[in-house]
Design an enzyme around this catalytic site. Structure first.
Site, PDB file in Angstrom:
ATOM      1  CE  LYS A 140      -4.817  -2.230   1.070  1.00 29.84           C
ATOM      2  NZ  LYS A 140      -4.949  -0.791   0.597  1.00 29.84           N
ATOM      3  CG  ASP A 145       6.959   5.533 -11.601  1.00 28.80           C
ATOM      4  OD1 ASP A 145       7.577   4.433 -12.033  1.00 28.80           O
ATOM      5  OD2 ASP A 145       5.764   5.615 -11.293  1.00 28.80           O
ATOM      6  CB  SER A 192      -0.859  -0.108   1.034  1.00 24.01           C
ATOM      7  OG  SER A 192      -1.773   0.946   1.089  1.00 24.01           O
TER       8      SER A 192
END
Length: 693
Positions: free
Chosen positions: A491, A477, A466
């Site tokens: 998740k 990224d 999460s």
């Protein structure tokens, strides 16, 4: 939003209808009116507002029934097939029962469950009176949740005979004599029986609601007042109490640890091993006997309002059951759970005569004191604030790089994940959310510049979920650092918590809280962390079984998806270094004996998982034991590693408290092979980045 915090039901298993209960001393549990209302209220929310709309119909009813029974008897060694056949008559009736606020079906099943536990454990204790023959060729099949239920009493009795025999042989191989083994196992089984008698209506309801909510989606859950309070404590990292970690040992609420700076530790009146046998409220309130009382009930008696008085009747650690008691007076106060907060260490990494210092920040959860923040408390507790402070300290110590350790960090506050990302990236988008209507919102951090702009690594494993995945994905990224470890949990959904008492306009806590999924996360690159998780740039081995842990292990998980990328700028400097970082790590790992021993442990654990039977022949087991010991002698033995420690056959609460604590401390202080490997990768990153400037 609150996310990534999995609620674990209090009881280990459950179950009866009027399906054939025998007379006995077991309490027959029944639902109350407010539980039935809470189930109905939850159903109204889940059918209208959940991200993945699942109607409460016969199909969902069948799933709820299957999950409920599985939660009670996951090993399929309590119920007979005849019990299951009886339960299945009501398999498609739970939806109608919830709608008319009737929970008699799950409570009836639970009562059968309690009866079956009593019967099976009673048989297990009977087997202790016989002499087992360990020369015969016989094996015990490990529990299989996808197997069949036994069809006859003879079949299930033989299954339990083998289970008891396996327990006995394990203790015998550890060096215990028959009398000691019989005493240990009889006590173990009696404790199981005792727990059955402590089950309450709330336990049944909680377990049934867990079966219902997780049938909607894996991260939807219901919890009552006590569970809600525990959730808040985990997020605030503080509570009002005496500051003692308590454990149930042989029916006594036992002090396991004192929290530094808490009332108990500052008083000098309590010590590890002391047993709490009574609790009194205020200066002169009657002391309530709590011997044999469930731990959670004792904890609720000890917690209370700040500056209030609690009196504890203590049986000292070194006193026998008939020893002298003493009553102590403590004033409750706010207790900070610092051990669960972000912690830093500095690891020196040596390479060809050059030593680089890597600052390691371990973050167990993304905590945040929501209430204090809303009240504009300048000193409110939060993960990002603590990490920012630690980064400042590491700067002063002139570290060469920073490793953020998120292993087994199951998530927490979304805003904290965003703020933590900003400490390393600065201003910019961090994560995207898509709600049930398909609307997409980009969540950004507005920190003008990063607090740390040096080399970064993020260490993850299968338990990183999460909020951990949001942070790791953003670092990846942006090309800001190197992600190291195992693929994460996967998740990628957002949950919110609704107070059902507020919805029902109840002035007292009656209905609990509902946590349900309202949106899905997407990375700034447009992909989601859902199902696939975050793939590491450099992989490290792990001890977890991906088939049992992770989003992919759920049969009703949302699929992976992709949306349009957010507008962000990626730095390619670290990405360009990945091949060289991988080569250096691989070469180092081959020459590192600790890393190679860890690889052997991983292989051994996988081999053990693949075995579905355990031999009950003593000679065969001793051969296996000797082979393992010979393997351990080939390298430096690490007694803190379960795979490198001789099995004593005991459960944790069967060892002496001090021995159990010593074993736990040894595990904590053992050499962390994966952390050391990750720190070396960050040190390589620091060197290569310095060379490229």
């Amino acid at each position: 939003m609150r996310l990534g915090y999995g609620f674990i039901a209090l009881i280990l298993a459950i179950a009866p209808p009027a399906y054939a209960l025998e007379a006995g001393a077991l309490p027959v549990l029944a639902p109350n009116e407010q539980q039935a209302q809470a189930a109905h209220l939850s159903a109204q929310f889940l059918t209208r507002y959940a991200y993945k709309s699942v109607p409460l119909d016969d199909a969902l009813s069948a799933k709820i029934m299957d999950r409920f029974i599985k939660s009670l008897d996951p090993d399929r060694n309590l119920f007979l097939q005849a019990d299951i056949d009886g339960f299945m008559v009501d398999r498609t009736k739970l939806d109608d029962a919830i709608a008319r606020e009737d929970l008699s079906i799950p409570f009836s099943i639970f009562n059968v469950y309690s009866q079956r536990v009593t019967e099976r454990i009673s048989h297990a204790r009977d087997f202790l009176g016989q002499n087992f023959d360990f020369t015969v060729q016989e094996s015990y099949s490990l529990p299989d949740e996808n197997g069949t239920w036994p069809k006859t009493e003879a079949e299930i009795n033989d299954l339990w005979r083998k289970r008891v025999k396996a327990d006995w042989l394990r203790l015998k191989l550890a060096g215990q004599g028959n009398a000691a083994i019989r005493e240990t196992l009889d006590k173990r089984y009696k404790n199981i029986l005792a727990r059955v008698h402590t089950y309450k209506s709330d336990d049944v309801f909680q377990s049934f609601m867990a079966a219902y909510t997780t049938s909607v989606d894996p991260h939807t859950d219901y919890f009552g007042a006590a569970a809600s309070a525990d959730f808040d404590i985990s997020m605030k990292l503080s509570l009002v109490g005496i500051g003692a970690v308590l454990q149930d040992r042989d029916g006594y609420t036992t002090v396991r640890e004192l929290v530094g700076g808490g009332p108990a530790q500052l008083s000098g009146k309590l010590a590890p091993g002391d047993r709490i046998v009574g609790v009194g409220q205020g200066e002169d309130g009657a002391i309530q006997d709590v011997v044999g009382t469930r731990l959670d009930a004792v904890v609720q008696l000890i917690r209370g309002a700040k500056d209030s008085v609690v009196r504890l009747d203590i049986l000292p650690a070194d006193a026998g059951e008939g020893g002298s008691h003493r009553v102590i007076r403590l004033v409750r106060d706010k207790v900070n759970l610092e051990k669960q907060a972000a912690q830093k260490t500095v690891l020196p990494v040596n390479d060809d005569g050059v030593t680089r210092k890597i600052g390691v920040i371990a973050l167990p959860t993304f905590y945040e004191d929501f209430d204090a923040r809303q009240k504009n408390d300048k000193d409110y507790k939060s993960a990002s604030r603590d990490v920012a402070r630690l980064l400042g300290e590491l700067k002063q110590e002139k570290v060469d790089g920073v490793l953020i350790d998120l292993r087994d960090n199951g998530g927490g506050s979304l805003s904290e994940a965003i703020d933590l990302t900003g400490l390393f990236v600065g201003k910019g988008p961090v994560v995207q959310q898509r709600n049930a209507e398909g609307k997409i919102r980009i969540e950004s951090d507005d920190l003008p510049k990063p607090v740390w702009d040096g080399p970064v690594g993020v260490l993850i494993n299968r338990g990183s979920a999460s909020a951990s995945e949001i942070f790791a994905a953003a670092i990846q990224d942006y090309g800001r650092g190197v992600i190291i470890g195992e693929p994460s949990f996967g998740k990628g959904t957002v949950q919110t918590v609704v107070d059902l008492d507020r919805v029902a306009k109840s002035n007292e806590p009656k209905f609990g809280q509902l946590k349900f999924t309202v949106a899905q996360f997407f990375r700034v690159d447009g992909g989601t962390t859902q199902l696939r998780g975050v793939a590491p740039d450099i992989s490290l081995p792990g001890l977890t079984d991906p088939k049992l842990l992770g989003e992919a292990s759920y049969d009703n998980a949302l699929p992976w998806a992709q949306i349009k990328p957010a507008s962000y700028k990626m730095d390619t400097k670290v990405t360009a270094l990945l091949p060289e970082l991988q080569n250096r790590h691989a070469a180092r790992a081959k020459q590192d004996p600790d890393f190679q021993r860890f690889m052997e442990d991983v292989a051994e654990l996988k081999a053990q998982r693949a075995k579905r039977t355990v031999s009950l022949n003593e000679a065969e087991r001793r051969k296996e034991q000797a082979a393992l010991e010979n393997r351990l002698k080939a390298g430096a033995q690490d007694n803190s590693d379960p795979l490198r420690r001789k099995d004593d056959g005991l459960q944790s609460d069967e060892r002496g408290l001090m021995a159990d604590i010593a074993m736990e401390n040894a595990r904590k202080n053992a050499k962390d092979v994966l952390k050391n490997a990750a720190a070396s990768i960050v040190a390589d990153q620091a060197e290569l980045l310095a060379q490229s400037r």
